[in-house]
Design an enzyme around this catalytic site. Structure first.
Site, mmCIF file in Angstrom:
data_model
loop_
_atom_site.group_PDB
_atom_site.id
_atom_site.type_symbol
_atom_site.label_atom_id
_atom_site.label_comp_id
_atom_site.label_asym_id
_atom_site.label_seq_id
_atom_site.Cartn_x
_atom_site.Cartn_y
_atom_site.Cartn_z
ATOM 1 N N ARG A 45 -2.127 -7.168 -18.924
ATOM 2 C CA ARG A 45 -2.151 -7.967 -17.282
ATOM 3 C C ARG A 45 -2.252 -9.271 -17.493
ATOM 4 O O ARG A 45 -1.452 -10.485 -16.992
ATOM 5 C CB ARG A 45 -2.287 -7.083 -16.381
ATOM 6 C CG ARG A 45 -2.020 -7.936 -15.057
ATOM 7 C CD ARG A 45 -2.307 -6.358 -13.893
ATOM 8 N NE ARG A 45 -3.802 -6.974 -13.642
ATOM 9 C CZ ARG A 45 -4.079 -5.658 -12.929
ATOM 10 N NH1 ARG A 45 -3.190 -4.408 -12.073
ATOM 11 N NH2 ARG A 45 -6.212 -5.897 -13.115
ATOM 12 N N GLU A 55 0.711 -5.734 -0.166
ATOM 13 C CA GLU A 55 -0.746 -5.101 -0.422
ATOM 14 C C GLU A 55 -1.030 -5.431 0.634
ATOM 15 O O GLU A 55 -1.189 -6.193 1.165
ATOM 16 C CB GLU A 55 -0.077 -5.217 -1.749
ATOM 17 C CG GLU A 55 -0.133 -6.578 -2.329
ATOM 18 C CD GLU A 55 -0.973 -6.328 -3.372
ATOM 19 O OE1 GLU A 55 -1.610 -5.782 -4.381
ATOM 20 O OE2 GLU A 55 -0.645 -7.859 -4.045
ATOM 21 N N LYS A 96 -2.185 -12.336 -11.557
ATOM 22 C CA LYS A 96 -3.017 -12.693 -11.105
ATOM 23 C C LYS A 96 -4.036 -14.058 -11.583
ATOM 24 O O LYS A 96 -5.204 -14.137 -12.261
ATOM 25 C CB LYS A 96 -4.272 -11.386 -11.989
ATOM 26 C CG LYS A 96 -5.437 -10.987 -11.653
ATOM 27 C CD LYS A 96 -5.755 -9.533 -11.060
ATOM 28 C CE LYS A 96 -7.172 -9.446 -11.132
ATOM 29 N NZ LYS A 96 -7.733 -9.066 -9.317
HETATM 30 N N1 PLP Z 1 -3.758 -6.408 -6.018
HETATM 31 C C1 PLP Z 1 -4.222 -7.034 -5.716
HETATM 32 C C2 PLP Z 1 -4.221 -8.292 -5.142
HETATM 33 C C3 PLP Z 1 -5.371 -7.257 -6.670
HETATM 34 O O1 PLP Z 1 -6.504 -8.408 -6.665
HETATM 35 C C4 PLP Z 1 -5.957 -5.979 -7.240
HETATM 36 C C5 PLP Z 1 -7.022 -6.214 -8.181
HETATM 37 O O2 PLP Z 1 -7.307 -6.412 -9.293
HETATM 38 C C6 PLP Z 1 -5.054 -5.113 -7.254
HETATM 39 C C7 PLP Z 1 -4.016 -5.008 -6.650
HETATM 40 C C8 PLP Z 1 -5.870 -3.588 -8.051
HETATM 41 O O3 PLP Z 1 -4.972 -3.978 -9.052
HETATM 42 P P1 PLP Z 1 -6.169 -2.917 -10.359
HETATM 43 O O4 PLP Z 1 -6.131 -1.072 -10.185
HETATM 44 O O5 PLP Z 1 -5.515 -3.148 -11.476
HETATM 45 O O6 PLP Z 1 -7.383 -3.311 -10.575
HETATM 46 C C1 COI Z 2 -10.382 -6.221 -8.994
HETATM 47 O O1 COI Z 2 -9.840 -4.764 -8.041
HETATM 48 O O2 COI Z 2 -10.490 -5.690 -9.658
HETATM 49 C C2 COI Z 2 -10.404 -6.619 -8.089
HETATM 50 O O3 COI Z 2 -9.999 -8.056 -8.607
HETATM 51 C C3 COI Z 2 -10.171 -7.232 -6.491
HETATM 52 C C4 COI Z 2 -10.849 -8.383 -6.538
HETATM 53 C C5 COI Z 2 -12.377 -8.731 -6.182
HETATM 54 C C6 COI Z 2 -10.450 -10.241 -6.628
#
Ligand code: PLP
Ligand code: COI
Length: 344
Positions: free
Chosen positions: A83, A222, A186
């Site tokens: 990612r 989300e 991200k």
């Molecule tokens: N959606 C957003 C906007 C986020 O910032 C995050 C955090 O990383 C997630 C979803 C969850 O993604 P992950 O489970 O890969 O941490």
């Molecule tokens: C994560 O879940 O790793 C995030 O990045 C969420 C937030 C702290 C930006």
């Protein structure tokens, strides 16, 4: 292992705690250099660097866990590495190869081993990789030099309530991201764009703002930092949307749900469907699973109530199953965890 710091591990919030080292790697003259170890919390930057002016910044979030067997596990880091590449490419930055990313993760975890929270405290070591554009530009153009930094911080739950359900709000007055913009990667700019709405949610007493899709405002997207899911009739239902970040936690929960005999649906979720769910929640690395007690629609006053007390049984089952894999209590049948060789 050096002496552990004097921290109240089981009371840690999700926040920054200074640790011993961070690691850095610079892309210069067309190649990535050696991994450097630093004990400084600062980065020297050119005053015209693209990360400062034009938002050339992306980041990741993953965790290391001290398991029941004393071993240290990092959860699905190749997924974060992939990612991280998509994010870099999405804003014209140099992508970092997966293996170099993983090497940096291993190194930063080992160097800060004494900050990995002990098993049983519910805490973990949050790993935060970020990439920035370094070259000076005044015209809007990508840099040709980049730096990847990885820092770590021991953390507790993202929402102070932990696994206790919270109230969230929703409003059509805010977009998290643009329909064909950077929603599925991200990058820091997405989070800047969510700060005002997030602070509004907090001021009104909600844990978070949940967004509808930015195009039609008809479907669930989300939250500011976590994916959304609903549960009904043994089905785990989560949005398919081009404007959400594909969450690695959500992907893992979908697999666990299927393994546990649930039906998994990844599709658009119309707003009206909210009233049909038995359980809803947010999920992500920081959020893990954060059950939602109520969703309040700030625009029309509608309230969707899911629980007035504890989390629902299916959310609890999924949460326990995910945590058990991360803490080495259950077999890692999908090979999601890499064990990091540490001293202790
Ligand atoms: N959606 C957003 C906007 C986020 O910032 C995050 C955090 O990383 C997630 C979803 C969850 O993604 P992950 O489970 O890969 O941490
Ligand atoms: C994560 O879940 O790793 C995030 O990045 C969420 C937030 C702290 C930006």
């Amino acid at each position: 292992m050096k002496q552990q710091p004097d921290l109240e591990w089981d009371k840690l919030p999700f926040g920054y705690v200074p640790t011993d080292y961070n690691v850095r790697c610079t892309y210069k003259n067309g190649e990535w250099g050696e991994i450097q170890v630093s004990d400084s919390e600062y980065v020297p930057l050119h005053i015209a660097a693209t990360c400062l002016h034009y938002g050339q910044e992306s980041f990741e979030g993953l965790k290391a866990f001290r398991g029941v067997d004393g071993k240290v596990r990092v959860f699905r880091m190749e997924e974060n590495a992939k990612r991280f590449i998509r994010s870099a490419e999405g804003i014209g930055m140099q992508p970092m190869p997966v293996e170099l990313f993983c090497e940096m993760v291993r190194k930063v975890v080992k160097l800060n081993e004494r900050f990995i929270p002990p098993y049983g405290t519910g805490a973990s070591l949050y790993i935060r990789p970020l990439e920035i554009g370094l070259s000076p530009r005044v015209g809007v153009k990508p840099a040709d030099e980049y730096m990847v930094i990885m820092l770590v911080s021991p953390v507790g739950p993202y929402f102070k309530e932990g696994f206790k359900p919270t109230k969230v709000c929703m409003s059509r007055e805010y977009d998290r991201v643009a329909p064909k913009g950077t929603g599925s990667i991200k990058v820091g700019g997405n989070y800047a764009a969510s700060l005002v709405a997030g602070e509004k949610a907090h001021e009104l007493g909600y844990s978070v703002m949940v967004y509808l899709d930015p195009k039609e405002k008809k479907y669930l997207d989300e939250a500011g930092a976590a994916n959304f899911f609903g549960i009904r009739d043994n089905s785990y239902i989560t949005p398919a949307s081009p404007s959400i970040l594909p969450s690695i936690t959500n992907k893992s929960i979908r697999q666990i749900a299927a393994d546990l005999g649930m039906t998994v649906e990844e599709r658009q979720i119309p707003y009206e469907e909210l009233e049909t769910f038995e359980e809803v929640g947010n999920c992500g690395t920081a959020a893990v699973i954060s059950p939602i007690a109520e969703i309040h629609d700030l625009d029309n006053g509608r309230k969707f109530v899911y629980t007035t007390g504890e989390a629902g049984p299916k959310s609890t089952m999924l949460y326990n199953a995910l945590r058990a894999i991360q803490y080495g209590e259950a077999p890692d049948t999908h090979n999601w965890c890499e064990i990091i060789e540490t001293e202790a």
